[in-house]
Design a protein around this motif. Structure first.
Motif, short mmCIF file in Angstrom:
data_model
loop_
_atom_site.label_atom_id
_atom_site.label_comp_id
_atom_site.label_asym_id
_atom_site.label_seq_id
_atom_site.Cartn_x
_atom_site.Cartn_y
_atom_site.Cartn_z
N GLU A 64 -5.63 8.98 -5.04
CA GLU A 64 -6.30 9.04 -6.34
C GLU A 64 -5.52 8.30 -7.43
OE1 GLU A 64 -3.29 12.25 -6.25
OE2 GLU A 64 -4.79 11.60 -4.81
N SER A 65 -4.26 8.01 -7.18
CA SER A 65 -3.41 7.34 -8.16
C SER A 65 -3.38 5.82 -8.00
CB SER A 65 -1.97 7.87 -8.06
OG SER A 65 -1.93 9.23 -8.36
N PHE A 66 -4.10 5.30 -6.97
CA PHE A 66 -3.99 3.88 -6.66
C PHE A 66 -5.35 3.23 -6.49
CE2 PHE A 66 -0.14 5.97 -5.25
CZ PHE A 66 0.84 5.17 -5.81
N ASP A 67 -5.42 1.95 -6.85
CA ASP A 67 -6.63 1.16 -6.67
C ASP A 67 -6.95 1.03 -5.19
OD1 ASP A 67 -6.72 0.72 -9.41
OD2 ASP A 67 -5.75 -1.24 -9.29
N LEU A 68 -8.22 0.77 -4.90
CA LEU A 68 -8.65 0.61 -3.50
C LEU A 68 -7.91 -0.52 -2.80
CD1 LEU A 68 -12.50 1.23 -3.79
CD2 LEU A 68 -10.75 2.78 -2.90
N GLU A 69 -7.63 -1.59 -3.52
CA GLU A 69 -6.91 -2.74 -2.95
C GLU A 69 -5.51 -2.33 -2.48
OE1 GLU A 69 -5.52 -7.24 -4.33
OE2 GLU A 69 -5.94 -5.72 -5.87
N VAL A 70 -4.85 -1.51 -3.26
CA VAL A 70 -3.50 -1.03 -2.91
C VAL A 70 -3.58 -0.10 -1.71
CG1 VAL A 70 -1.47 0.23 -3.75
CG2 VAL A 70 -2.73 -1.30 -5.29
N GLN A 71 -4.57 0.79 -1.71
CA GLN A 71 -4.77 1.69 -0.58
C GLN A 71 -5.03 0.91 0.71
OE1 GLN A 71 -7.59 4.94 -1.32
NE2 GLN A 71 -7.32 4.54 -3.50
N ALA A 72 -5.87 -0.10 0.62
CA ALA A 72 -6.20 -0.91 1.80
C ALA A 72 -4.97 -1.64 2.33
CB ALA A 72 -7.31 -1.91 1.46
N ALA A 73 -4.15 -2.17 1.43
CA ALA A 73 -2.93 -2.87 1.85
C ALA A 73 -1.96 -1.90 2.52
CB ALA A 73 -2.27 -3.55 0.64
N ALA A 74 -1.83 -0.71 1.97
CA ALA A 74 -0.93 0.30 2.55
C ALA A 74 -1.42 0.71 3.93
CB ALA A 74 -0.85 1.52 1.63
N LYS A 75 -2.71 0.94 4.05
CA LYS A 75 -3.31 1.34 5.34
C LYS A 75 -3.10 0.23 6.38
CE LYS A 75 -7.57 3.04 7.35
NZ LYS A 75 -8.72 2.35 7.82
N GLN A 76 -3.33 -1.00 5.98
CA GLN A 76 -3.18 -2.13 6.89
C GLN A 76 -1.73 -2.26 7.37
OE1 GLN A 76 -5.85 -4.12 8.04
NE2 GLN A 76 -4.25 -4.48 9.55
N ARG A 77 -0.77 -2.11 6.46
CA ARG A 77 0.64 -2.23 6.83
C ARG A 77 1.00 -1.14 7.85
NH1 ARG A 77 4.17 -3.80 2.54
NH2 ARG A 77 3.37 -5.79 3.21
N GLU B 193 -1.06 0.52 9.87
CA GLU B 193 -1.75 0.25 11.14
C GLU B 193 -1.08 -0.90 11.89
OE1 GLU B 193 -5.81 -0.27 9.85
OE2 GLU B 193 -6.23 1.88 10.08
N ASP B 194 -0.66 -1.94 11.17
CA ASP B 194 0.04 -3.06 11.80
C ASP B 194 1.34 -2.61 12.46
OD1 ASP B 194 -1.98 -4.74 10.95
OD2 ASP B 194 -0.79 -5.68 9.35
N GLY C 73 1.62 0.19 13.94
CA GLY C 73 1.28 1.08 15.04
C GLY C 73 1.15 2.54 14.66
N VAL C 74 1.01 2.81 13.37
CA VAL C 74 0.89 4.20 12.91
C VAL C 74 -0.57 4.64 13.00
CG1 VAL C 74 1.16 5.73 10.92
CG2 VAL C 74 2.86 3.94 11.36
N ASP C 75 -0.79 5.80 13.60
CA ASP C 75 -2.12 6.40 13.67
C ASP C 75 -2.38 7.10 12.33
OD1 ASP C 75 -4.36 8.01 14.06
OD2 ASP C 75 -3.78 8.59 16.10
N ILE C 76 -3.23 6.53 11.53
CA ILE C 76 -3.49 7.03 10.18
C ILE C 76 -4.05 8.45 10.22
CG2 ILE C 76 -4.77 6.64 8.02
CD1 ILE C 76 -2.57 4.56 8.55
N THR C 77 -4.90 8.76 11.20
CA THR C 77 -5.47 10.11 11.27
C THR C 77 -4.38 11.15 11.54
OG1 THR C 77 -6.07 9.79 13.59
CG2 THR C 77 -7.78 9.33 11.96
N LYS C 78 -3.42 10.84 12.40
CA LYS C 78 -2.31 11.76 12.65
C LYS C 78 -1.43 11.89 11.39
CE LYS C 78 -1.52 11.46 17.60
NZ LYS C 78 -0.59 11.05 18.64
N LEU C 79 -1.26 10.78 10.73
CA LEU C 79 -0.45 10.77 9.50
C LEU C 79 -1.08 11.69 8.46
CD1 LEU C 79 1.99 9.41 8.09
CD2 LEU C 79 0.40 7.66 7.30
N ARG C 80 -2.36 11.55 8.26
CA ARG C 80 -3.08 12.37 7.27
C ARG C 80 -3.00 13.86 7.63
NH1 ARG C 80 -6.25 9.14 3.72
NH2 ARG C 80 -6.59 7.07 4.54
N SER C 81 -3.01 14.17 8.92
CA SER C 81 -2.97 15.58 9.32
C SER C 81 -1.59 16.20 9.11
CB SER C 81 -3.41 15.75 10.77
OG SER C 81 -2.46 15.18 11.65
N SER C 82 -0.57 15.36 8.88
CA SER C 82 0.78 15.89 8.66
C SER C 82 1.02 16.29 7.20
CB SER C 82 1.84 14.86 9.09
OG SER C 82 1.89 13.77 8.19
N TRP C 83 0.04 15.98 6.31
CA TRP C 83 0.19 16.31 4.89
C TRP C 83 -0.27 17.69 4.70
CZ3 TRP C 83 -2.53 11.12 3.78
CH2 TRP C 83 -1.66 10.08 3.98
#
Length: 159
Positions: free
Chosen positions: A131-144, A146-147, A149-159
């Motif tokens: 909620e604190s970041f623009d969509l472009e920043v979120q997309a870049a973070a997600k891409q980095r 994923e590149d 090899g981080v499973d984003i769904t597992k990452l989100r479940s650790s919060w």
């Protein structure tokens, strides 16, 4: 309760950074990875002065985690002086934005990924506090992530 469980319970309740470092060093020396990891995670959780759950607290957990990794490697206390100066100049959110939008991952990102700590990267914090970041920043973070090899769904479940 086993000895490991007693130690893990002591770690979970500890607010003493020196004690947690000793737990970690002893566990590393004895090859007890679960205890060493628990002590490390608790240590970086208690070091920030900001309110737990805030973007600032989570960010300082990341800084402390990287500094602890460098301390392990170099055998002495290391401070991320340039990063700390930048935070003073532009703030936490802009620093995280710059991490995510940089052309290449930071050394800290790479070191935390190599050590199995993707949730402590600046990029993970951008997604956690989306909620604190623009969509472009979120997309870049997600891409980095994923590149790397981080499973984003597992990452989100650790919060």
């Amino acid at each position: 309760m086993s000895d490991h469980e007693k130690v893990l319970a002591s770690i979970a309740a500890s607010t003493d950074a020196d004690k947690l470092r000793r737990f970690r060093e002893n566990a590393q020396r004895m090859g007890v990875t679960a205890v060493a990891d628990a002590a490390f995670r608790r240590l970086v959780e208690i070091l920030p002065e900001q309110a737990p759950g805030s973007i600032e607290h989570d960010f300082w957990m990341t800084i402390h985690a990287f500094e602890e990794v460098l301390r392990d490697e170099r055998g002495k206390t290391v401070r991320l002086s340039r990063t700390r100066q930048k935070i003073g100049r532009v703030g936490v959110k802009q620093t995280l934005t710059d991490f995510a939008m940089s052309k290449a991952p930071t050394d800290g990102f790479n070191m935390l990924i190599e050590r199995g700590l993707p949730e402590l990267t600046g990029e993970a914090l951008v997604l956690k506090h989306s909620e604190s970041f623009d969509l472009e920043v979120q997309a870049a973070a997600k891409q980095r992530l994923e590149d790397a090899g981080v499973d984003i769904t597992k990452l989100r479940s650790s919060w």
